[in-house]
Write a protein that holds these residues in place. Structure first.
Motif, mmCIF file in Angstrom:
data_model
loop_
_atom_site.group_PDB
_atom_site.id
_atom_site.type_symbol
_atom_site.label_atom_id
_atom_site.label_comp_id
_atom_site.label_asym_id
_atom_site.label_seq_id
_atom_site.Cartn_x
_atom_site.Cartn_y
_atom_site.Cartn_z
ATOM 1 N N PHE B 193 32.853 91.368 27.944
ATOM 2 C CA PHE B 193 34.211 90.848 27.807
ATOM 3 C C PHE B 193 34.217 89.333 27.951
ATOM 4 C CE2 PHE B 193 34.074 94.908 30.022
ATOM 5 C CZ PHE B 193 34.907 95.703 29.253
ATOM 6 N N TYR B 194 34.928 88.663 27.077
ATOM 7 C CA TYR B 194 35.129 87.216 27.255
ATOM 8 C C TYR B 194 36.298 86.987 28.205
ATOM 9 C CZ TYR B 194 31.881 86.059 23.520
ATOM 10 O OH TYR B 194 30.747 85.902 22.772
ATOM 11 N N PRO B 195 36.307 85.826 28.864
ATOM 12 C CA PRO B 195 37.495 85.475 29.642
ATOM 13 C C PRO B 195 38.707 85.434 28.705
ATOM 14 C CG PRO B 195 35.713 83.871 29.992
ATOM 15 C CD PRO B 195 35.272 84.775 28.893
ATOM 16 N N MET B 196 39.847 85.905 29.177
ATOM 17 C CA MET B 196 41.056 85.906 28.355
ATOM 18 C C MET B 196 41.482 84.481 28.016
ATOM 19 S SD MET B 196 43.202 88.775 30.437
ATOM 20 C CE MET B 196 44.647 88.763 29.358
ATOM 21 N N GLY B 272 32.309 76.634 24.164
ATOM 22 C CA GLY B 272 32.712 76.786 25.559
ATOM 23 C C GLY B 272 32.090 77.959 26.282
ATOM 24 N N ALA B 273 31.477 78.891 25.554
ATOM 25 C CA ALA B 273 30.883 80.058 26.204
ATOM 26 C C ALA B 273 29.370 80.032 26.030
ATOM 27 C CB ALA B 273 31.457 81.342 25.627
ATOM 28 N N VAL B 274 28.681 80.779 26.875
ATOM 29 C CA VAL B 274 27.218 80.821 26.791
ATOM 30 C C VAL B 274 26.791 81.374 25.425
ATOM 31 C CG1 VAL B 274 25.134 81.829 27.797
ATOM 32 C CG2 VAL B 274 26.977 81.017 29.291
ATOM 33 N N THR B 275 27.487 82.414 24.967
ATOM 34 C CA THR B 275 27.204 83.003 23.655
ATOM 35 C C THR B 275 28.511 83.066 22.880
ATOM 36 O OG1 THR B 275 25.647 84.440 24.833
ATOM 37 C CG2 THR B 275 26.036 84.944 22.504
ATOM 38 N N SER B 276 28.507 82.625 21.637
ATOM 39 C CA SER B 276 29.758 82.616 20.873
ATOM 40 C C SER B 276 30.130 84.022 20.417
ATOM 41 C CB SER B 276 29.626 81.713 19.649
ATOM 42 O OG SER B 276 28.931 82.377 18.610
ATOM 43 N N LEU B 288 21.020 94.323 18.677
ATOM 44 C CA LEU B 288 20.323 93.398 19.584
ATOM 45 C C LEU B 288 21.062 93.350 20.926
ATOM 46 C CD1 LEU B 288 19.651 90.502 17.032
ATOM 47 C CD2 LEU B 288 17.918 92.001 18.056
ATOM 48 N N PRO B 289 20.394 92.911 21.991
ATOM 49 C CA PRO B 289 21.087 92.806 23.284
ATOM 50 C C PRO B 289 22.254 91.819 23.178
ATOM 51 C CG PRO B 289 18.714 92.392 23.514
ATOM 52 C CD PRO B 289 18.993 92.464 22.060
ATOM 53 N N LEU B 290 23.350 92.114 23.853
ATOM 54 C CA LEU B 290 24.508 91.219 23.818
ATOM 55 C C LEU B 290 24.278 90.022 24.730
ATOM 56 C CD1 LEU B 290 27.315 93.933 23.872
ATOM 57 C CD2 LEU B 290 26.136 92.908 21.905
ATOM 58 N N GLY B 291 24.869 88.892 24.363
ATOM 59 C CA GLY B 291 24.706 87.662 25.138
ATOM 60 C C GLY B 291 25.804 87.482 26.168
ATOM 61 N N ASP B 292 25.516 86.617 27.123
ATOM 62 C CA ASP B 292 26.447 86.303 28.211
ATOM 63 C C ASP B 292 27.753 85.729 27.644
ATOM 64 O OD1 ASP B 292 27.663 85.470 30.540
ATOM 65 O OD2 ASP B 292 25.950 84.315 31.276
ATOM 66 N N THR B 293 28.889 86.251 28.122
ATOM 67 C CA THR B 293 30.196 85.825 27.618
ATOM 68 C C THR B 293 30.879 84.807 28.527
ATOM 69 O OG1 THR B 293 31.101 87.719 28.763
ATOM 70 C CG2 THR B 293 30.677 87.985 26.402
ATOM 71 N N ALA B 294 30.207 84.378 29.582
ATOM 72 C CA ALA B 294 30.841 83.468 30.542
ATOM 73 C C ALA B 294 31.206 82.137 29.880
ATOM 74 C CB ALA B 294 29.899 83.211 31.715
ATOM 75 N N ALA B 295 32.287 81.537 30.363
ATOM 76 C CA ALA B 295 32.668 80.194 29.917
ATOM 77 C C ALA B 295 31.829 79.171 30.661
ATOM 78 C CB ALA B 295 34.148 79.946 30.198
ATOM 79 N N ARG B 296 31.384 78.131 29.937
ATOM 80 C CA ARG B 296 30.622 77.062 30.604
ATOM 81 C C ARG B 296 31.551 76.157 31.399
ATOM 82 N NH1 ARG B 296 25.407 77.611 29.519
ATOM 83 N NH2 ARG B 296 24.719 77.966 27.383
ATOM 84 N N MET B 297 32.744 75.922 30.836
ATOM 85 C CA MET B 297 33.745 75.118 31.537
ATOM 86 C C MET B 297 35.082 75.313 30.834
ATOM 87 S SD MET B 297 32.922 71.116 30.588
ATOM 88 C CE MET B 297 31.136 71.023 30.630
ATOM 89 N N PRO B 298 36.180 74.819 31.409
ATOM 90 C CA PRO B 298 37.472 74.993 30.753
ATOM 91 C C PRO B 298 37.433 74.437 29.325
ATOM 92 C CG PRO B 298 37.784 74.230 33.006
ATOM 93 C CD PRO B 298 36.305 74.171 32.733
ATOM 94 N N SER B 299 37.912 75.250 28.387
ATOM 95 C CA SER B 299 37.770 74.944 26.955
ATOM 96 C C SER B 299 39.090 75.199 26.244
ATOM 97 C CB SER B 299 36.718 75.861 26.337
ATOM 98 O OG SER B 299 35.504 75.800 27.051
ATOM 99 N N CYS B 300 39.328 74.435 25.206
ATOM 100 C CA CYS B 300 40.516 74.675 24.392
ATOM 101 C C CYS B 300 40.201 74.462 22.924
ATOM 102 C CB CYS B 300 41.664 73.766 24.821
ATOM 103 S SG CYS B 300 43.190 74.109 23.928
#
Lengths: 370, 370
Positions: B193-196, B272-276, B288-300
């Motif tokens: 899940f990506y951050p909302m 803004g995320a580790v994996t787009s 393939l394995p799914l990539g990390d969905t974390a945000a690197r920093m606040p993004s717009c």
């Protein structure tokens, strides 16, 4: 803007991937008959009949490979802007010219001699003291066209094996590590610098580039910045320039060689820096503002050479970014790279080892700071 | 692997840009006669004569646009794997089916009625209370094919203007903000899940998406995760799914609609995320394995609509990432987007305003948390 690229390998491919989002289109001119870019409009021109058509399609020209005939690049310059210029190519493709430029700008280099016979080579080896590295002044890269000489008696054999009319002979440097600095100069003369990378080579081929280095004195980065700025300004250079250096035990730097292009030791910037070397090269040659070169976090590029291994396993590593080049497997061939990132250098090195273990034939890395 | 994409617009283009580094090649099937992808192998097929050739070129099929004839997609499924499946398309392209699915999975939605005449529409407006939104059950997107009705007396006029045999009528929701959740399900059922994101629309067109939200309760993200996981599992879905929701004053969520594809509100993940979202969609459909969905920093993400302005000015903003689509200017047309990142939300919002000021006709944003 349609950008013409001389050469159609992975560097051109990655330039294009960075350039589409800027609104660029790409036409590649491949003279090898074996293009691998796999993207854009690739013109194969093994018979030198397609240059006019190529030039009619593009607004400006850059290149991914500096071993181009200088007269060809000069001829192109009469029709379209070429960045970096033919002068940069002329200097960078000849080690004697390059050394002369380093000397003129007071950029320290290893002691060297230029020789044009087996006898002169032997004399140079005696003067410089063994071991030395002898290299053809032109054409060599990735460890090709060079020999290490450990005894003056072997000079004649080395001369025959390199088989080139002019060699440069360099004293061996007792370096702690090999490093590189990449900088970008805009059309307006603005210069930005990436954090220096530590580079690990095996058999003359780059295997790992790590940046930023955890133990790099800010003064050393500043020195490298000054060296490369002097080169950029002297050549009135536009685009990305790479300078490879040796760092000695006392921290001082000796210039090894430079490349007038995006460079394998800067591939980490694709994921690890705010703006990649590829995007910044394109920004520079188009006269756009240059992007921030800061590293987001400790990053390491791992080359995938000869065999691809299992890409799916590589993607299991957290914050691993795979960049495949669409090329067939062949011993010694660069097929892809993996960019790894981690919040600390300790975690990064662990990740690099885990990645290396998944790559057939990849030696475990040993960084200078470990 | 050669991936076939139905549709050849900017979403397909960005899928390709994310897929080349994974070793993919791309063939697009465009049925509009006006492809804009500008990359890969684009087949224009306005006469429905090229499907066999398209299928012969590709290993699996995905799409960038869900308003495709379901029988076509079912026919493709008999020859090649299609992800997400025709069943996902069937549900997502029909608002009545979509609502029924939300109801079945106990995902809250605004109160609604289905109507098939002007009279039934008027009755529904009276039942739900004004204002309501009436929409055709099929084909509409970006505010097309819908009407806001503020008085039951206007029902007949709205019925004529929408001009569709079946409408869905929805009660207006007193929401604090519009948000979306994007999730990815692999072939093995793994879900990430990506951050909302908070989404600002103007005239029914997305203008800004910001993630992560500074004031989002973790429990709300978890609720959204549960809703979208239920949808993914129920549809045995493979790839990226987007769910748009309203967030009410009490924090609760009401599902608005979903899209079975990468989505404009997830473009921030490119920088803004580790994996787009694009890379993760491709990873998912290839197993393939799914990539990390974390945000690197606040993004717009800031959409560039109608006119491009001056790209060079946009690139002057620090940590701004321009993504142009290679399309001509036209009112209301999405031409590009800019991803902005900053260490704090305060700095981010300032940057977003500076960016908006450079875009012709862009309204200044006002986020719910300001």
């Amino acid at each position: 803007m349609n950008i013409g690229v001389l050469g159609a390998g992975q560097l051109g491919r990655m330039l294009a991937l960075a350039g589409y989002p800027l609104g660029n289109r790409f036409t590649f001119l491949d003279t090898t008959g074996n293009p691998s870019a796999g993207i854009g409009d690739v013109m194969v021109d093994t018979d030198q009949q397609h240059l006019t058509e190529f030039l009619s399609k593009v607004d400006l020209v850059t290149y991914e490979f500096e071993h181009l005939p200088v007269p060809l690049v000069q001829a192109i310059e009469e029709h379209k802007p070429v960045h970096p210029s033919s002068e940069a190519i002329r200097v960078c493709q000849n080690r004697a010219e390059e050394k002369a430029l380093f000397d003129r700008l007071a950029i320290p280099t290893p002691a060297y001699r230029l020789v044009e016979s087996a006898e002169a080579l032997e004399a140079a080896v005696r003067e410089l003291g063994t071991p030395v590295v002898a290299k053809s002044v032109t054409d060599g890269y990735d460890g090709k066209g060079q020999a290490v000489i450990k005894d003056p008696a072997n000079a004649a054999e080395a001369w025959r094996s390199i088989n080139h009319p002019r060699l440069i002979v360099e004293a061996f440097v007792d370096f702690v590590r090999e490093v590189s600095i990449i900088a970008v100069r805009g059309r307006d003369g603005q210069v930005v610098f990436y954090p220096m990378a530590e580079n690990l080579h095996v058999d003359g081929i780059l295997r790992y580039s790590l940046a930023p280095m955890p133990d790099l004195d800010a003064a050393v980065q500043q020195t490298a910045d000054e060296y490369i700025r002097a080169l950029l300004d002297e050549l009135d250079y536009v685009g990305v320039l790479t300078l490879e250096l040796f760092q000695a035990r006392d921290g001082s730097l000796l210039a090894n060689e430079m490349a007038p292009r995006v460079h394998n030791s800067g591939h980490w910037t694709m994921d690890g820096a705010v703006t990649s070397q590829f995007e910044n090269h394109l920004r520079a040659i188009q006269g756009l503002p240059l992007g921030d070169t800061a590293a987001r976090m400790p990053s390491c590029m791992v080359n995938v050479i000869g065999q691809e291994g299992e890409p799916a396993r590589l993607l299991e590593i957290e914050d691993a970014h795979l960049h495949r080049y669409g090329k067939g497997e062949r011993p010694g061939r660069k097929l892809a790279h993996v960019n790894l990132m981690a919040p600390t250098h300790e975690a990064l090195v662990e990740k690099v080892r885990a990645c290396a273990a998944l790559l057939p034939g990849a030696p475990a890395p040993r960084f200078s700071f470990e």
